[in-house]
Structure formats: C-alpha cells, structure tokens
Design a protein around this motif. Structure first.
Motif, PDB file in Angstrom:
ATOM      1  N   HIS A  91       0.867  -1.173   0.000  1.00 57.99           N
ATOM      2  CA  HIS A  91       0.000   0.000   0.000  1.00 57.99           C
ATOM      3  C   HIS A  91       0.904   1.223   0.000  1.00 57.99           C
ATOM      4  N   ARG A  92       0.769   2.046  -1.039  1.00 59.62           N
ATOM      5  CA  ARG A  92       1.594   3.238  -1.191  1.00 59.62           C
ATOM      6  C   ARG A  92       0.690   4.469  -1.102  1.00 59.62           C
ATOM      7  N   TYR A  93       1.048   5.382  -0.228  1.00 55.89           N
ATOM      8  CA  TYR A  93       0.215   6.565  -0.002  1.00 55.89           C
ATOM      9  C   TYR A  93       0.903   7.810  -0.552  1.00 55.89           C
ATOM     10  N   TYR A  94       0.111   8.693  -1.150  1.00 59.42           N
ATOM     11  CA  TYR A  94       0.656   9.902  -1.741  1.00 59.42           C
ATOM     12  C   TYR A  94      -0.233  11.098  -1.418  1.00 59.42           C
ATOM     13  N   ALA A  95       0.309  12.291  -1.635  1.00 59.21           N
ATOM     14  CA  ALA A  95      -0.430  13.525  -1.376  1.00 59.21           C
ATOM     15  C   ALA A  95      -1.308  13.847  -2.572  1.00 59.21           C
ATOM     16  N   GLY A  96      -2.611  13.794  -2.375  1.00 58.87           N
ATOM     17  CA  GLY A  96      -3.524  14.124  -3.451  1.00 58.87           C
ATOM     18  C   GLY A  96      -3.539  15.609  -3.766  1.00 58.87           C
ATOM     19  N   CYS A  97      -3.024  16.420  -2.849  1.00 58.57           N
ATOM     20  CA  CYS A  97      -3.026  17.867  -3.031  1.00 58.57           C
ATOM     21  C   CYS A  97      -1.911  18.325  -3.958  1.00 58.57           C
ATOM     22  N   CYS A  98      -0.714  17.744  -3.834  1.00 57.77           N
ATOM     23  CA  CYS A  98       0.411  18.191  -4.665  1.00 57.77           C
ATOM     24  C   CYS A  98       1.120  17.030  -5.360  1.00 57.77           C
ATOM     25  N   GLN A  99       0.496  15.855  -5.356  1.00 59.83           N
ATOM     26  CA  GLN A  99       0.922  14.720  -6.177  1.00 59.83           C
ATOM     27  C   GLN A  99       2.369  14.294  -5.933  1.00 59.83           C
ATOM     28  N   VAL A 100       2.693  14.048  -4.669  1.00 56.31           N
ATOM     29  CA  VAL A 100       4.018  13.521  -4.346  1.00 56.31           C
ATOM     30  C   VAL A 100       3.857  12.275  -3.478  1.00 56.31           C
ATOM     31  N   PRO A 101       4.795  11.341  -3.570  1.00 61.55           N
ATOM     32  CA  PRO A 101       4.722  10.146  -2.727  1.00 61.55           C
ATOM     33  C   PRO A 101       5.016  10.492  -1.275  1.00 61.55           C
ATOM     34  N   LEU A 102       4.344   9.812  -0.364  1.00 63.24           N
ATOM     35  CA  LEU A 102       4.525  10.061   1.061  1.00 63.24           C
ATOM     36  C   LEU A 102       5.137   8.871   1.789  1.00 63.24           C
ATOM     37  N   MET A 103       4.534   7.684   1.627  1.00 63.65           N
ATOM     38  CA  MET A 103       4.967   6.537   2.428  1.00 63.65           C
ATOM     39  C   MET A 103       4.450   5.245   1.830  1.00 63.65           C
ATOM     40  N   ASN A 104       5.132   4.160   2.179  1.00 66.07           N
ATOM     41  CA  ASN A 104       4.774   2.820   1.719  1.00 66.07           C
ATOM     42  C   ASN A 104       4.651   1.896   2.918  1.00 66.07           C
ATOM     43  N   VAL A 105       3.666   1.011   2.893  1.00 64.25           N
ATOM     44  CA  VAL A 105       3.538   0.022   3.963  1.00 64.25           C
ATOM     45  C   VAL A 105       3.217  -1.350   3.377  1.00 64.25           C
ATOM     46  N   VAL A 106       3.678  -2.370   4.079  1.00 63.11           N
ATOM     47  CA  VAL A 106       3.281  -3.746   3.811  1.00 63.11           C
ATOM     48  C   VAL A 106       2.331  -4.116   4.939  1.00 63.11           C
ATOM     49  N   LYS A 107       1.087  -4.354   4.618  1.00 62.47           N
ATOM     50  CA  LYS A 107       0.033  -4.461   5.633  1.00 62.47           C
ATOM     51  C   LYS A 107       0.362  -5.433   6.767  1.00 62.47           C
ATOM     52  N   PRO A 108       0.919  -6.629   6.516  1.00 62.01           N
ATOM     53  CA  PRO A 108       1.165  -7.558   7.625  1.00 62.01           C
ATOM     54  C   PRO A 108       2.419  -7.246   8.437  1.00 62.01           C
ATOM     55  N   MET A 109       3.173  -6.213   8.042  1.00 63.97           N
ATOM     56  CA  MET A 109       4.411  -5.871   8.741  1.00 63.97           C
ATOM     57  C   MET A 109       4.199  -4.654   9.642  1.00 63.97           C
ATOM     58  N   GLY A 110       5.148  -4.426  10.546  1.00 66.99           N
ATOM     59  CA  GLY A 110       5.000  -3.360  11.531  1.00 66.99           C
ATOM     60  C   GLY A 110       5.719  -2.074  11.209  1.00 66.99           C
ATOM     61  N   PHE A 111       6.237  -1.938   9.984  1.00 66.13           N
ATOM     62  CA  PHE A 111       6.999  -0.744   9.649  1.00 66.13           C
ATOM     63  C   PHE A 111       6.345   0.034   8.516  1.00 66.13           C
ATOM     64  N   VAL A 112       6.739   1.306   8.424  1.00 67.28           N
ATOM     65  CA  VAL A 112       6.341   2.175   7.311  1.00 67.28           C
ATOM     66  C   VAL A 112       7.616   2.798   6.749  1.00 67.28           C
ATOM     67  N   SER A 113       7.676   2.932   5.421  1.00 67.70           N
ATOM     68  CA  SER A 113       8.795   3.596   4.762  1.00 67.70           C
ATOM     69  C   SER A 113       8.333   4.985   4.328  1.00 67.70           C
ATOM     70  N   VAL A 114       8.917   6.007   4.914  1.00 64.51           N
ATOM     71  CA  VAL A 114       8.526   7.391   4.655  1.00 64.51           C
ATOM     72  C   VAL A 114       9.554   8.029   3.722  1.00 64.51           C
ATOM     73  N   TYR A 115       9.083   8.748   2.708  1.00 65.54           N
ATOM     74  CA  TYR A 115       9.990   9.418   1.783  1.00 65.54           C
ATOM     75  C   TYR A 115      10.735  10.551   2.491  1.00 65.54           C
ATOM     76  N   GLU A 116      12.064  10.493   2.463  1.00 63.51           N
ATOM     77  CA  GLU A 116      12.887  11.500   3.138  1.00 63.51           C
ATOM     78  C   GLU A 116      12.668  12.905   2.579  1.00 63.51           C
ATOM     79  N   ASP A 117      12.275  13.002   1.323  1.00 66.49           N
ATOM     80  CA  ASP A 117      12.136  14.302   0.667  1.00 66.49           C
ATOM     81  C   ASP A 117      11.106  15.190   1.360  1.00 66.49           C
TER      82      ASP A 117
END
Length: 223
Positions: free
Chosen positions: A126-152
């Motif tokens: 599951h990859r989440y992005y900003a619908g307001c300015c169209q940039v990637p925000l974070m990625n998650v694997v649903k069964p795991m306990g971590f989130v990967s957040v874009y450093e930018d």
C-alpha cells in the motif's frame, strides 16, 4: 547431516538469535529518540515521526517498482501546479526512505488529502501519496510493523536516523552509483523489522481507500 549435527545447528542458531535480541535490547535502551517533522510541498499534509534511532533505518531503494509508482503519481499532476514528483527519484534512480515503526508516524493535518496507490488490485504494498500536490509520502506492507517514509518530505532531523543502507542496486539506472552505501542485508532488515510486528495494525493508514493503480508504468507489464 546427522541428527546430532542438526541439533547442534538448531541450538547454535537459537543462541545466536537470543544473543542478537539481548544486544538489541541493550542498544535500544540507550538509543536517542528522534523527532522529525513531515510536510508535503504545499503544506496541506503535516505530521511527524517520533522514533528511537535503534528502531529506524534509512534506505536508498533502487527498485523499479518505486520508480514506476513515483512516475505514476507525477503523471496525475500533469497540467497542474503539482510539485514534479520526479524530483523524488534521485540521480541513479533511487528513492530515499526512512523505515520506522508504524506507530512512530503521526499525521497532524491533512489526513483527508492522503490517497492510496497499488500496483494492481490486491497486489503489492500500500503506497500513499499527497492528493493535493501529487508527491509520494509513504509505503507500507500491511502484515508488517513498519512504514517507509519518503525522506524528501522530512526536515533535516532525518539525518539522525540509522543508516543509510542501499537495496536493489542491480536496478539502478546509472552505474557506478554516485554515492555507494553498504548493502541492506536480509539479517539487517529482519533484525530491525521483526521486533515491530506487534504494531502491524498501528498507524494512520486507511487500507480501505479506493486505490489508483500504477502497473501501466511498468515497462515489463503483462496484461
């Protein structure tokens, strides 16, 4: 392998895992807490990460899937004032991510602006992005306990998180790499992520959002 040798291997492996857990527990008890602000370029989405350094990992990911997703998000912003998302793909094709526990991320403003993307229906993370300015925000694997957040989208405190390491360098778009880092090993990944499994259902992630699909941007796609 004889049964005696197998028993010794199991005992040695178990002892190694237990020792690693003890070492990590000691390191974590002394690990500083890092607070890092998050904001999309237009400022409509804001939040923060509050995590112990020992529970974090910065990763430069060269995988083509991250590039395809980032490109797809940029395409949605064509003809608008959206931030060029390709800026989030760095010089050798890598995306810069910070991996933390799902409960370490808080969205303080603009939760309703966050949109979901997936490679295909019921396929991929599951990859989440900003619908307001169209940039990637974070990625998650649903069964795991971590989130990967874009450093930018993070402030300079991101430099204090553990790492960076690199992954999927075989998919880099340019070699040699501009700034090579140590590789992310399976052991390094698991040692960080297994302790976070109890928080797999934590965090500000709405898995029920209608997703945009980005498989069309995969040059290896098959119908």
């Amino acid at each position: 392998m004889t049964s005696d040798n197998l028993t010794l291997a199991v005992v040695a492996g178990t002892a190694g895992i237990l020792l690693a857990m003890v070492v990590r527990t000691v390191k974590r008890s002394k690990s500083p807490v890092i607070e890092c602000k998050l904001a999309c370029p237009c400022g409509a989405i804001q939040g923060k990460i509050c995590a112990k350094r020992e529970d974090s990992l910065r990763v430069y990911c060269y995988c083509s899937d991250c590039r395809n997703y980032t490109t797809a998000v940029a395409e949605q912003g064509k003809g608008t004032t959206a931030t060029p998302t390709k800026k989030y793909i760095h010089s050798c094709g890598e995306c810069h991510l910070v991996m933390v526990c799902k409960n370490a991320l808080t969205i303080e403003k603009g939760q309703d602006k966050i949109k979901l993307a997936r490679k295909r229906p019921d396929t991929g993370m599951h990859r989440y992005y900003a619908g307001c300015c169209q940039v990637p925000l974070m990625n998650v694997v649903k069964p795991m306990g971590f989130v990967s957040v874009y450093e930018d989208n993070l402030d300079d405190e991101k430099e204090k998180f553990d790492g960076p390491l690199q992954s999927f360098t075989e998919n880099a778009i340019k070699t040699p790499l501009d700034d090579p880092r140590p590789d992310l090993s399976v052991l390094s990944f698991l040692s960080k992520q297994i302790p976070l499994l109890p928080w797999k259902n934590a965090g500000p992630f709405d898995y029920s959002l209608p997703p945009a699909f980005y498989w069309e941007h995969d040059p290896k796609k098959t119908k």
